[in-house]
Design an enzyme around this catalytic site. Structure first.
Site, short mmCIF file in Angstrom:
data_model
loop_
_atom_site.label_atom_id
_atom_site.label_comp_id
_atom_site.label_asym_id
_atom_site.label_seq_id
_atom_site.Cartn_x
_atom_site.Cartn_y
_atom_site.Cartn_z
N ASP A 50 0.84 -1.21 0.00
CA ASP A 50 0.00 0.00 0.00
C ASP A 50 0.87 1.26 0.00
O ASP A 50 0.38 2.38 -0.07
CB ASP A 50 -1.00 -0.01 1.16
N SER A 51 2.20 1.06 0.02
CA SER A 51 3.11 2.20 -0.20
C SER A 51 2.83 2.84 -1.56
O SER A 51 3.22 3.98 -1.81
CB SER A 51 4.57 1.74 -0.13
N ASP A 89 -1.18 -6.45 -0.29
CA ASP A 89 -1.22 -5.69 0.97
C ASP A 89 -2.65 -5.22 1.23
O ASP A 89 -3.25 -4.56 0.40
CB ASP A 89 -0.30 -4.46 0.81
N GLU A 188 9.08 -4.08 10.29
CA GLU A 188 9.52 -2.82 9.67
C GLU A 188 10.16 -1.92 10.72
O GLU A 188 9.60 -1.70 11.81
CB GLU A 188 8.32 -2.09 9.01
O1 KIV Z 1 3.53 -1.07 1.58
C1 KIV Z 1 4.70 -1.48 1.51
O2 KIV Z 1 5.40 -1.31 0.51
C2 KIV Z 1 5.23 -2.19 2.67
C3 KIV Z 1 6.69 -2.44 2.70
C4 KIV Z 1 7.43 -1.18 2.91
C5 KIV Z 1 7.04 -3.46 3.69
O3 KIV Z 1 4.50 -2.52 3.55
#
Ligand code: KIV
Length: 283
Positions: A50-51, A89, A188
């Site tokens: 979700d980044s 995610d 994290e």
């Molecule tokens: O959303 C994401 O990319 C993540 C990673 C940074 C672990 O959760």
């Protein structure tokens, strides 16, 4: 250089790597070409994180990612990397409408987007949800340590488990979530000491994102690693390319080529079909 992934990566492969003390790589991917590049490079695990809310959409935090959007992008990633172990995610939206909604979203990641597992930002109270998803046939990766979706919590957006009592609490949470069925954990922004405590507490593979060398696997945001992010990446990211600057340079060259008349050149122009020799004499 790692060979391309020529067979599907299963959870059993990741467990075997851990058992053999071999580390594995994981990257984020949000689109088809990035996924195809990752498969060609031999990246065994991909995360549609979700980044993408920050990286692709320019949001300030990860909370605004629509479920439908991340599902669509996850499908594209699966097409680009059919052999990767693919983790979807769970977006904030899907995690904050009750357990039934979260479980149904997790099933969509599996059924519509071809995910091997879903990841969500978890705390000990989420053990029941881990159990529910597992019962529904969706393997869960529990994300602990810094949890970006809790951006407004008093804990803040900073490294976690830096005091001994916090390390103990983290290891307890990890134990509980693994006992509930989590097939992997993701830590994290925690010190290596905290990762080591978690690794001693659980048998499942532990992936670190800024969590020190002890972890079984490591993940970073691909855009950060490639120098494509618009903000400075966290200190733990190995920046291995400068694609952002190369993109700007190429775009500048394109603008200059058009403005100077160098583009389009003859090789960029379609020709007319040849007319039959007697075309003008007919009719
Ligand atoms: O959303 C994401 O990319 C993540 C990673 C940074 C672990 O959760």
């Amino acid at each position: 250089m790692s060979p391309a992934l020529d067979h599907p990566v299963r959870l059993s492969d990741l467990r075997r790597l851990k058992a053999e003390g071999r580390k594995f790589a994981m990257l984020t991917a949000y689109d088809y070409p990035t996924a195809a590049a990752a498969q060609a490079a031999g990246v065994p695990v991909l995360l549609v994180g979700d980044s993408l809310g920050c990286v692709l959409l320019g949001h300030e935090n990860t909370r605004g990612v629509p479920l439908e959007l991340i599902l669509t992008l996850t499908e594209a990633v699966r097409r680009g990397a059919p052999n990767a172990f693919l983790i979807g995610d769970m977006p904030y939206q899907a995690m904050n409408g009750g357990e039934a909604r979260a479980v149904s979203a997790a099933q969509r990641f599996r059924d519509e987007a071809g995910c091997d597992a879903v990841k969500f930002e978890a705390q000990r109270a989420d053990a029941a949800l881990v159990r529910e998803m597992t019962r529904a046939g969706v393997p869960v990766v529990a994300h602990l340590g810094l949890r970006p979706q809790t951006i407004d919590s008093p804990d803040g957006y900073r490294a976690q488990a830096r005091a001994p009592e916090e390390v103990e609490a983290l290891a307890d949470d990890a134990r509980l979530l693994a006992a509930a069925g989590a097939v992997m954990l993701l830590l994290e922004a925690v010190p290596n000491e905290a990762s080591r405590a978690v690794l001693s507490a659980v048998d499942v593979p532990v992936i670190g994102c800024g969590a020190g060398p002890a972890c079984d696997g490591h993940v970073v945001v691909t855009h950060d690693m490639l120098g494509l992010s618009t903000i400075r990446p966290p200190r733990f990211v190995p920046v291995l390319a400068d694609l952002g600057q190369r993109m700007i340079a190429a775009m500048r060259e394109y603008v200059a080529a058009i403005e100077s008349g160098r583009y389009p050149a003859p090789q960029h122009v379609y020709g007319m079909h040849k007319q039959p020799a007697d075309a003008s004499t007919k009719s």
